[in-house]
Design an enzyme around this catalytic site. Structure first.
Site, PDB file in Angstrom:
ATOM      1  N   CYS A   2       0.946  -1.056   0.214  1.00 42.45           N
ATOM      2  CA  CYS A   2       0.050  -0.108   0.005  1.00 42.45           C
ATOM      3  C   CYS A   2       0.819   1.283   0.069  1.00 42.45           C
ATOM      4  CB  CYS A   2      -0.969   0.191   1.241  1.00 42.45           C
ATOM      5  SG  CYS A   2      -1.739  -1.513   1.589  1.00 42.45           S
ATOM      6  N   ARG A  27       4.595  -0.063  -6.449  1.00 42.95           N
ATOM      7  CA  ARG A  27       4.716  -0.878  -5.097  1.00 42.95           C
ATOM      8  C   ARG A  27       3.809  -2.053  -5.290  1.00 42.95           C
ATOM      9  NH1 ARG A  27       7.372   1.972  -0.896  1.00 42.95           N
ATOM     10  NH2 ARG A  27       6.253   0.829   0.572  1.00 42.95           N
ATOM     11  N   TRP A  75      -3.344  -2.392  -1.214  1.00 45.10           N
ATOM     12  CA  TRP A  75      -3.086  -3.811  -1.751  1.00 45.10           C
ATOM     13  C   TRP A  75      -3.784  -4.611  -0.438  1.00 45.10           C
ATOM     14  CZ3 TRP A  75      -0.395  -8.232   0.287  1.00 45.10           C
ATOM     15  CH2 TRP A  75      -0.104  -9.152  -0.356  1.00 45.10           C
ATOM     16  N   ASN A  99      -1.385   1.864   5.893  1.00 40.43           N
ATOM     17  CA  ASN A  99      -0.597   0.884   5.564  1.00 40.43           C
ATOM     18  C   ASN A  99      -0.384   0.088   6.721  1.00 40.43           C
ATOM     19  OD1 ASN A  99      -0.647   1.999   3.091  1.00 40.43           O
ATOM     20  ND2 ASN A  99       1.673   2.457   3.136  1.00 40.43           N
ATOM     21  N   GLY A 100      -0.443  -1.270   6.601  1.00 44.79           N
ATOM     22  CA  GLY A 100       0.058  -2.270   7.620  1.00 44.79           C
ATOM     23  C   GLY A 100      -1.036  -3.020   8.010  1.00 44.79           C
ATOM     24  N   GLU A 483      16.990 -18.042  -8.364  1.00 50.51           N
ATOM     25  CA  GLU A 483      16.600 -16.675  -8.920  1.00 50.51           C
ATOM     26  C   GLU A 483      15.945 -16.461 -10.167  1.00 50.51           C
ATOM     27  OE1 GLU A 483      16.220 -14.187  -7.299  1.00 50.51           O
ATOM     28  OE2 GLU A 483      16.145 -12.449  -8.669  1.00 50.51           O
ATOM     29  N   LYS A 487      12.138 -15.205 -10.948  1.00 53.19           N
ATOM     30  CA  LYS A 487      11.549 -14.011 -11.961  1.00 53.19           C
ATOM     31  C   LYS A 487      10.533 -14.488 -13.136  1.00 53.19           C
ATOM     32  CE  LYS A 487      13.390 -11.915 -10.193  1.00 53.19           C
ATOM     33  NZ  LYS A 487      13.953 -11.348  -9.115  1.00 53.19           N
ATOM     34  N   GLU A 490       7.312 -14.985 -11.360  1.00 57.56           N
ATOM     35  CA  GLU A 490       6.556 -13.817 -10.552  1.00 57.56           C
ATOM     36  C   GLU A 490       6.032 -12.919 -11.824  1.00 57.56           C
ATOM     37  OE1 GLU A 490      10.381 -11.274  -8.857  1.00 57.56           O
ATOM     38  OE2 GLU A 490       8.288 -10.862  -8.128  1.00 57.56           O
ATOM     39  N   HIS A 506      16.474 -37.531  -7.408  1.00 56.23           N
ATOM     40  CA  HIS A 506      15.681 -37.888  -6.231  1.00 56.23           C
ATOM     41  C   HIS A 506      14.254 -37.425  -6.269  1.00 56.23           C
ATOM     42  CE1 HIS A 506      19.447 -38.923  -4.409  1.00 56.23           C
ATOM     43  NE2 HIS A 506      20.186 -37.754  -5.091  1.00 56.23           N
ATOM     44  N   LYS A 603       5.859  -4.024  -4.399  1.00 63.29           N
ATOM     45  CA  LYS A 603       7.336  -4.097  -4.412  1.00 63.29           C
ATOM     46  C   LYS A 603       7.901  -4.405  -3.275  1.00 63.29           C
ATOM     47  CE  LYS A 603      11.182  -3.113  -6.226  1.00 63.29           C
ATOM     48  NZ  LYS A 603      12.024  -4.249  -6.898  1.00 63.29           N
TER      49      LYS A 603
HETATM   50  O1  M6R Z   1      12.829  -5.155  -0.468  1.00 63.44           O
HETATM   51  P1  M6R Z   1      13.238  -6.556  -0.248  1.00 63.44           P
HETATM   52  O2  M6R Z   1      14.959  -6.764  -0.867  1.00 63.44           O
HETATM   53  O3  M6R Z   1      13.363  -6.800   1.281  1.00 63.44           O
HETATM   54  O4  M6R Z   1      12.398  -7.538  -0.833  1.00 63.44           O
HETATM   55  C1  M6R Z   1      12.442  -8.968  -0.755  1.00 63.44           C
HETATM   56  C2  M6R Z   1      11.527  -9.566  -1.624  1.00 63.44           C
HETATM   57  O5  M6R Z   1      10.410  -9.065  -1.310  1.00 63.44           O
HETATM   58  C3  M6R Z   1      11.884  -9.394  -3.188  1.00 63.44           C
HETATM   59  O6  M6R Z   1      13.305  -9.712  -3.333  1.00 63.44           O
HETATM   60  C4  M6R Z   1      10.879 -10.077  -3.991  1.00 63.44           C
HETATM   61  O7  M6R Z   1      11.003 -11.557  -3.842  1.00 63.44           O
HETATM   62  C5  M6R Z   1      10.861  -9.459  -5.363  1.00 63.44           C
HETATM   63  N1  M6R Z   1       9.816  -9.014  -6.128  1.00 63.44           N
HETATM   64  C6  M6R Z   1      11.819 -10.863  -6.446  1.00 63.44           C
HETATM   65  O8  M6R Z   1      11.779 -10.155  -7.658  1.00 63.44           O
END
Ligand code: M6R
Length: 608
Positions: A2, A27, A75, A99-100, A483, A487, A490, A506, A603
């Site tokens: 948010c 965000r 959000w 927010n929160g 990683e 990507k 997501e 396995h 974000k």
């Molecule tokens: O701001 P941060 O690095 O703490 O965020 C951690 C994760 O939320 C962030 O890396 C998330 O996994 C990304 N969207 C991945 O691309």
């Protein structure tokens, strides 16, 4: 997650509220709203489900010249994305954005039977709670806010306005960021300093447990216990260009492509190539203490966790007598893990605001362990709460998918490892190759991006309809595979998972069929032959392999190959990861999804 904005000043509040909310779009959100208050006691509340353009459409018929207001991008946590659940929430004469998460909202709600709830949110409960104190006549508004917050369990960043005094905004925070921008005859509020750019570079970052009454010309900060706090005005270092697309169609592509520069910023002043050593000032750990370090705990979420895992593979290669545990923050915060003496915890976060990572930091600090931040966002909560730290300095990362931060987080942590190794007296001949390659990386990243973009675009045509993928690697290429899979998952919504090559037999080998492709990271080195045997096993079962490799004479009969010609050795997985980033980007374009704001994601994850 948010976003909050607020305005009090001489201009039309709606203008800043909308432009500020647009800046916070990255965000992630699913509805938005603003309210402005007129001197005549009239309020104009406009909310809409979906993107801010929907809100703007509605605003065409609700334009005001009001000079105070608050706004929000929501959000969803409690209650579906809808207009009635969108903020601001009204209670009596006041409006609130939040927010929160208010954890005890159910108990509080039971006591608020006078209020007719219109939404399913925990935030409206807080609005009603503040109003219950406000209605008692305990003016000013800030008193009612403080009384209510004392009853609240959970996290919040809030902004509240009241029709009774349309010249002020009351803000407070606990666990969710809030910045106050100090302008000329105007004061602005945002949950992220980027929303303030273009208006002011002077900012006051509120701390947890503080509440502020903000007018056009004043900021009065107190703690919840009514102790006065003297406001510290800081300069916002980011500039407007850094948060614009700079000619690229998407922030993600811009951020992938700017890695030569962003890594250069990470390295600036920290690498002494002549002597083959690194120098990190930020952690502030005296050499004698560095020598004693026996254990590192690396904490992060998502990409930051992967960066930590990859860095741990490197650090343990060149630092003898050290154990490293890389942990997922949301798990670690509830574990009863033993942290040995002479440990240091690396807290990794791009945003510096991730709720789980922050909670771990606080937990670890309670145990008396020294904490070092590997953070990007300057002045963020994690950056301020760690004992010392190294900013990665990659500039704002706007796209939800983290790319440039990953590369720099890995290198910043490796440099921290090198700092320990240097202090422990590890032979220069062991450390120097790392330092030399680190210094060469920005250029090699540039070359690899150029070289591989076309190849990636070409192969994406073949794989755009796939919905399943397996990412494979060994040693340092394994966290890199993790990683890459994240990507693709997501942003392209492909069900991608990562495995260490050695794990295939396995279980995952059973998956190989025509619905899956396999993204194999095959870098030269000790374990290359073993990885090749694993590839053969996949081939024998009809796998659809995309090989990313730096082997010149690569002759495996796989379906697709992307070659990397760089002679970088140790950090080859970081170059391979660029290919994964581009692959995820172009797959998303081919599938027609929203690149920068993938569905359901935010974000910065500021709630647990
Ligand atoms: O701001 P941060 O690095 O703490 O965020 C951690 C994760 O939320 C962030 O890396 C998330 O996994 C990304 N969207 C991945 O691309």
């Amino acid at each position: 997650m948010c976003g909050i904005v607020g305005y009090v000043g001489k201009e039309k509040a709606q203008d800043f509220l909308i432009s500020g909310l647009k800046r916070l779009e990255y965000r992630g959100y699913d509805s938005a709203g603003i309210v402005t208050l007129g001197e005549d006691g009239k309020d104009t509340l406009v909310r809409a489900k979906g993107k801010i353009v929907n809100l703007e459409d509605k605003l065409k018929h609700n334009k005001t010249a009001d000079r105070v207001g608050i706004g929000h991008t929501r959000w969803a946590t409690h209650g579906e994305p809808s207009e009635k659940n969108a903020h601001p929430h009204r209670a009596g004469d006041l409006f609130l954005v939040h927010n929160g998460i208010i954890e005890n909202y159910k108990e509080l709600k039971k006591e608020l039977s006078d209020h007719k709830f219109e939404s399913e949110t925990d935030s409206e409960v807080l609005a009603a709670l503040i109003n219950s104190f406000y209605e008692d006549g305990k003016y000013p508004l800030v008193n009612a806010v403080v009384q209510a917050l004392k009853l609240v369990k959970g996290t919040y960043g809030i902004a509240v306005v009241s029709k009774k005094n349309p010249n002020e905004v009351v803000v407070a925070r606990s666990g969710s960021p809030l910045v106050i921008g100090v302008g000329h005859d105007e004061t602005l509020i945002a949950s992220d300093a980027s929303a303030l750019l273009g208006h002011t570079k002077q900012a006051i970052y509120l701390n947890d447990g503080e509440v502020a009454t903000v007018t056009a010309n004043s900021v009065d900060i107190k703690t919840l216990n009514a102790e006065p706090v003297s406001a510290k005005v800081e300069k916002i270092e980011t500039n407007l260009a850094a948060i614009q697309k700079g000619g690229y169609e998407h922030f993600l592509l811009k951020e992938i492509m700017e890695q030569p520069d962003s890594l250069t910023e990470t390295l600036r002043g920290r690498v002494n190539l002549e002597e083959g050593i690194v120098h990190l000032g930020g952690p502030g750990i005296p050499e004698a203490e560095l020598r004693k370090i026996k254990h590192l705990v690396i904490v992060g979420c998502g990409t930051a966790y992967h960066a930590g895992l990859l860095a741990s593979y490197y650090i343990e290669k060149f630092t003898p007598g050290i154990t490293i545990e890389t942990v997922i923050a949301s798990e670690y915060r509830y574990r009863q893990a033993y942290v040995p003496e002479d440990s240091v915890a690396l807290i990794v976060s791009q945003s510096g605001e991730t709720a789980d990572t922050l909670a771990c930091l606080r937990e670890i600090k309670k145990r008396g362990v020294r904490t070092v931040g590997i953070v990007n966002a300057i002045g963020s909560t994690i950056a301020r709460e760690v004992d010392g730290g190294t900013y990665v300095h990659v500039g704002p990362e706007i796209s939800v998918a983290s790319t440039k931060a990953f590369t720099s987080q890995v290198i910043a942590m490796v440099m921290f490892g090198l700092t320990i190794a240097q202090a422990k007296g590890v032979k220069h001949s062991i450390l120097k190759p790392y330092v030399t390659e680190i210094a060469r990386l920005p250029e090699e990243i540039g070359k690899t991006l150029k070289e591989s973009e076309k190849a990636v675009k070409d192969i994406v045509k073949k794989y755009a309809d796939y919905e399943h993928g397996i990412y494979l690697g060994r040693d340092t290429a394994y966290p890199t595979a993790m990683e890459g899979a994240l990507k693709l998952k997501e942003i392209a919504y492909v069900d991608a998972n990562a495995y260490a090559f050695g794990e295939l037999k396995h279980g995952p080998l059973a998956l190989i069929d025509d619905r899956f492709f396999e993204f194999a990271l095959l870098n030269k080195g000790e374990l290359y032959d073993k990885a090749v045997s694993n590839v053969q096993e996949v081939l024998a079962r009809g796998g659809h392999i995309i090989a990313v490799t730096n082997v010149e004479k690569f002759d495996l009969a796989v379906e697709s190959v992307i070659k990397i010609s760089s002679d970088i050795e140790l950090f080859m997985p970081l170059l391979m990861n660029l290919v994964s980033q581009l692959f995820a980007y172009y797959m998303t374009i081919a599938k027609g999804y929203d690149v920068d704001q993938p569905r359901n994601l935010a974000k910065s994850v500021t709630v647990e």
